[in-house]
Each structure stands twice: as structure tokens, then as C-alpha cells.
Design a protein around this motif. Structure first.
Motif, PDB file in Angstrom:
ATOM      1  N   TYR A  67       0.843  -1.173   0.000  1.00 17.81           N
ATOM      2  CA  TYR A  67       0.000   0.000   0.000  1.00 17.81           C
ATOM      3  C   TYR A  67       0.888   1.236   0.000  1.00 17.81           C
ATOM      4  O   TYR A  67       1.817   1.336   0.786  1.00 17.81           O
ATOM      5  CB  TYR A  67      -0.927   0.032   1.222  1.00 17.81           C
ATOM      6  CG  TYR A  67      -1.797   1.257   1.207  1.00 17.81           C
ATOM      7  CD1 TYR A  67      -2.885   1.334   0.350  1.00 17.81           C
ATOM      8  CD2 TYR A  67      -1.508   2.343   2.010  1.00 17.81           C
ATOM      9  CE1 TYR A  67      -3.670   2.472   0.306  1.00 17.81           C
ATOM     10  CE2 TYR A  67      -2.286   3.474   1.979  1.00 17.81           C
ATOM     11  CZ  TYR A  67      -3.367   3.534   1.120  1.00 17.81           C
ATOM     12  OH  TYR A  67      -4.131   4.663   1.063  1.00 17.81           O
ATOM     13  N   GLY A  68       0.612   2.152  -0.885  1.00 18.76           N
ATOM     14  CA  GLY A  68       1.386   3.385  -1.016  1.00 18.76           C
ATOM     15  C   GLY A  68       1.415   3.761  -2.474  1.00 18.76           C
ATOM     16  O   GLY A  68       0.436   3.606  -3.196  1.00 18.76           O
ATOM     17  N   LEU A  69       2.559   4.215  -2.929  1.00 19.32           N
ATOM     18  CA  LEU A  69       2.743   4.501  -4.342  1.00 19.32           C
ATOM     19  C   LEU A  69       3.237   3.215  -4.999  1.00 19.32           C
ATOM     20  O   LEU A  69       4.402   2.849  -4.864  1.00 19.32           O
ATOM     21  CB  LEU A  69       3.757   5.625  -4.541  1.00 19.32           C
ATOM     22  CG  LEU A  69       4.208   5.853  -5.987  1.00 19.32           C
ATOM     23  CD1 LEU A  69       3.021   6.261  -6.857  1.00 19.32           C
ATOM     24  CD2 LEU A  69       5.300   6.873  -6.050  1.00 19.32           C
ATOM     25  N   VAL A  70       2.352   2.511  -5.644  1.00 23.13           N
ATOM     26  CA  VAL A  70       2.695   1.262  -6.324  1.00 23.13           C
ATOM     27  C   VAL A  70       2.179   1.367  -7.749  1.00 23.13           C
ATOM     28  O   VAL A  70       1.016   1.695  -7.963  1.00 23.13           O
ATOM     29  CB  VAL A  70       2.041   0.032  -5.636  1.00 23.13           C
ATOM     30  CG1 VAL A  70       2.406  -1.246  -6.362  1.00 23.13           C
ATOM     31  CG2 VAL A  70       2.428  -0.048  -4.185  1.00 23.13           C
ATOM     32  N   PHE A  71       3.036   1.106  -8.710  1.00 19.35           N
ATOM     33  CA  PHE A  71       2.614   1.161 -10.104  1.00 19.35           C
ATOM     34  C   PHE A  71       3.416   0.146 -10.908  1.00 19.35           C
ATOM     35  O   PHE A  71       4.627   0.117 -10.839  1.00 19.35           O
ATOM     36  CB  PHE A  71       2.864   2.555 -10.684  1.00 19.35           C
ATOM     37  CG  PHE A  71       2.709   2.606 -12.170  1.00 19.35           C
ATOM     38  CD1 PHE A  71       1.456   2.594 -12.753  1.00 19.35           C
ATOM     39  CD2 PHE A  71       3.822   2.625 -12.984  1.00 19.35           C
ATOM     40  CE1 PHE A  71       1.319   2.624 -14.127  1.00 19.35           C
ATOM     41  CE2 PHE A  71       3.694   2.654 -14.362  1.00 19.35           C
ATOM     42  CZ  PHE A  71       2.438   2.649 -14.937  1.00 19.35           C
ATOM     43  N   GLY A  72       2.737  -0.706 -11.663  1.00 20.86           N
ATOM     44  CA  GLY A  72       3.412  -1.585 -12.601  1.00 20.86           C
ATOM     45  C   GLY A  72       3.330  -3.050 -12.231  1.00 20.86           C
ATOM     46  O   GLY A  72       2.472  -3.471 -11.454  1.00 20.86           O
ATOM     47  N   ALA A 103      12.188  -0.183 -10.982  1.00 19.19           N
ATOM     48  CA  ALA A 103      12.764  -1.161 -11.904  1.00 19.19           C
ATOM     49  C   ALA A 103      12.163  -0.914 -13.278  1.00 19.19           C
ATOM     50  O   ALA A 103      10.959  -0.902 -13.440  1.00 19.19           O
ATOM     51  CB  ALA A 103      12.464  -2.582 -11.450  1.00 19.19           C
ATOM     52  N   VAL A 104      13.009  -0.660 -14.229  1.00 21.54           N
ATOM     53  CA  VAL A 104      12.609  -0.548 -15.620  1.00 21.54           C
ATOM     54  C   VAL A 104      13.497  -1.528 -16.357  1.00 21.54           C
ATOM     55  O   VAL A 104      14.703  -1.338 -16.423  1.00 21.54           O
ATOM     56  CB  VAL A 104      12.801   0.889 -16.159  1.00 21.54           C
ATOM     57  CG1 VAL A 104      12.428   0.952 -17.625  1.00 21.54           C
ATOM     58  CG2 VAL A 104      12.008   1.874 -15.338  1.00 21.54           C
ATOM     59  N   VAL A 128      12.660  -7.983 -12.753  1.00 17.71           N
ATOM     60  CA  VAL A 128      12.432  -7.694 -14.159  1.00 17.71           C
ATOM     61  C   VAL A 128      11.024  -7.159 -14.322  1.00 17.71           C
ATOM     62  O   VAL A 128      10.081  -7.726 -13.774  1.00 17.71           O
ATOM     63  CB  VAL A 128      12.607  -8.969 -15.021  1.00 17.71           C
ATOM     64  CG1 VAL A 128      12.322  -8.680 -16.479  1.00 17.71           C
ATOM     65  CG2 VAL A 128      13.999  -9.551 -14.845  1.00 17.71           C
ATOM     66  N   GLY A 129      10.871  -6.068 -15.054  1.00 13.32           N
ATOM     67  CA  GLY A 129       9.553  -5.500 -15.310  1.00 13.32           C
ATOM     68  C   GLY A 129       9.573  -4.001 -15.165  1.00 13.32           C
ATOM     69  O   GLY A 129      10.629  -3.375 -15.109  1.00 13.32           O
ATOM     70  N   LEU A 130       8.400  -3.424 -15.100  1.00 10.98           N
ATOM     71  CA  LEU A 130       8.241  -1.996 -14.874  1.00 10.98           C
ATOM     72  C   LEU A 130       7.532  -1.847 -13.539  1.00 10.98           C
ATOM     73  O   LEU A 130       6.363  -2.207 -13.405  1.00 10.98           O
ATOM     74  CB  LEU A 130       7.402  -1.355 -15.981  1.00 10.98           C
ATOM     75  CG  LEU A 130       6.991   0.100 -15.740  1.00 10.98           C
ATOM     76  CD1 LEU A 130       8.219   0.988 -15.602  1.00 10.98           C
ATOM     77  CD2 LEU A 130       6.098   0.578 -16.865  1.00 10.98           C
ATOM     78  N   MET A 131       8.247  -1.363 -12.535  1.00 13.95           N
ATOM     79  CA  MET A 131       7.664  -1.243 -11.201  1.00 13.95           C
ATOM     80  C   MET A 131       8.260  -0.026 -10.523  1.00 13.95           C
ATOM     81  O   MET A 131       9.472   0.122 -10.452  1.00 13.95           O
ATOM     82  CB  MET A 131       7.966  -2.503 -10.365  1.00 13.95           C
ATOM     83  CG  MET A 131       7.477  -2.455  -8.936  1.00 13.95           C
ATOM     84  SD  MET A 131       5.708  -2.301  -8.715  1.00 13.95           S
ATOM     85  CE  MET A 131       5.148  -3.891  -9.234  1.00 13.95           C
TER      86      MET A 131
END
Length: 144
Positions: A67-72, A103-104, A128-131
Motif C-alpha cells: 500500500y502506497g505509491l505502487v505502479f506496474g 525497476a525498468v 524484471v519489469g516496470l515497477m
């Protein structure tokens, strides 16, 4: 009076030695975890892994919330040591962490976690990924 305080001091010393001998028997092992994570403000994670302890392998399952700023979304593979366990089931429990990361593509991860039983995970690996995240997270590990 003097005998009572001497007796009490002896009992405290025996209890302290018993506590030291119990923690001295704690052992360790190795852990490999694969965790998939996705989210938008509230995120979730799940995965699996293996604990190697005293020559045997034990299956693990993981799950958690962020919970917070999470994206991807991302896939993280972590390897490392677990210490301060007496039996395989000591790894099971809830681990909490606060952190931030980005992580990009491919990125490195390192984390140290402790559960309510005192098990300590020292893990490193790749993500690995966009996070992007700046959040409070919890990871629950169960035995399969």
C-alpha cells in the motif's frame, strides 16, 4: 535473607544459560523465492520458493499486499540465507517492510526481513519489469 538472594541469583543464571543454549541450537538454510508483483496504489504479490534446510528441500508459497505509491508489474527472483530457525516451519510467517524502488527492465534487489518467530531472511536477486514503488508491504510465507 542472604541464602534467598543467592538462590535467586543462581536461578537467574541458570535461566540465562538455558536461553543461550536454546538460541545456540538455532540453525540456518538457504532460500530461493520467485515473486510476481503488480499494482496501482494497492498492489499484490504471489509466488513460490524452496527452503533447503538440513539436507532436505521444502516447498514455500508467498503472498502479500503493498500500500502506497505502487505502479506496474514485476517478477523478482531472490536467493539467500535464512538464519535463526530450529525447524523448517520457523520460516513460515509474516514479514513486513517499508521501502522504495524503481525497476525498468532489469534491476537488482537486496532485502533483510524478520518474522514473528525470529527467522531472518537475507536475500538478493534480480527484478524484471516496470515497477515503481514507495510503500509499506507485507510478505507472508507458508509451507506447501
Amino acid at each position: 535473607m542472604k541464602i534467598a538472594s543467592t538462590f535467586r541469583a543462581a536461578l537467574v543464571a541458570i535461566a540465562a544459560l538455558a536461553g543461550l543454549s536454546t538460541s545456540a541450537m538455532a540453525d540456518g538454510g538457504t532460500v530461493v523465492l520467485t515473486i510476481y508483483k503488480a499494482g496501482w496504489i494497492i498492489g499484490g504479490s504471489g509466488g513460490s520458493g524452496v527452503l533447503n534446510f538440513r539436507g532436505r528441500s521444502y516447498g514455500l508459497s508467498t503472498g502479500g499486499l503493498d500500500y502506497g505509491l505502487v505502479f506496474g508489474g514485476s517478477k523478482t527472483v531472490l536467493r539467500g540465507r535464512v538464519s535463526n530457525i530450529n525447524r523448517p516451519s520457523d520460516v513460515a510467517g509474516v514479514y513486513g517492510a517499508a521501502g522504495a524502488g524503481l525497476a525498468v527492465g532489469r534491476g537488482a534487489r537486496a532485502i533483510v526481513l524478520t518474522n514473528q518467530k525470529g527467522a531472518v531472511l537475507e536475500l538478493t536477486g534480480t527484478q524484471v519489469g516496470l515497477m515503481a514503488n514507495a510503500d509499506l508491504s507485507g510478505l507472508a510465507i507458508t509451507m506447501r
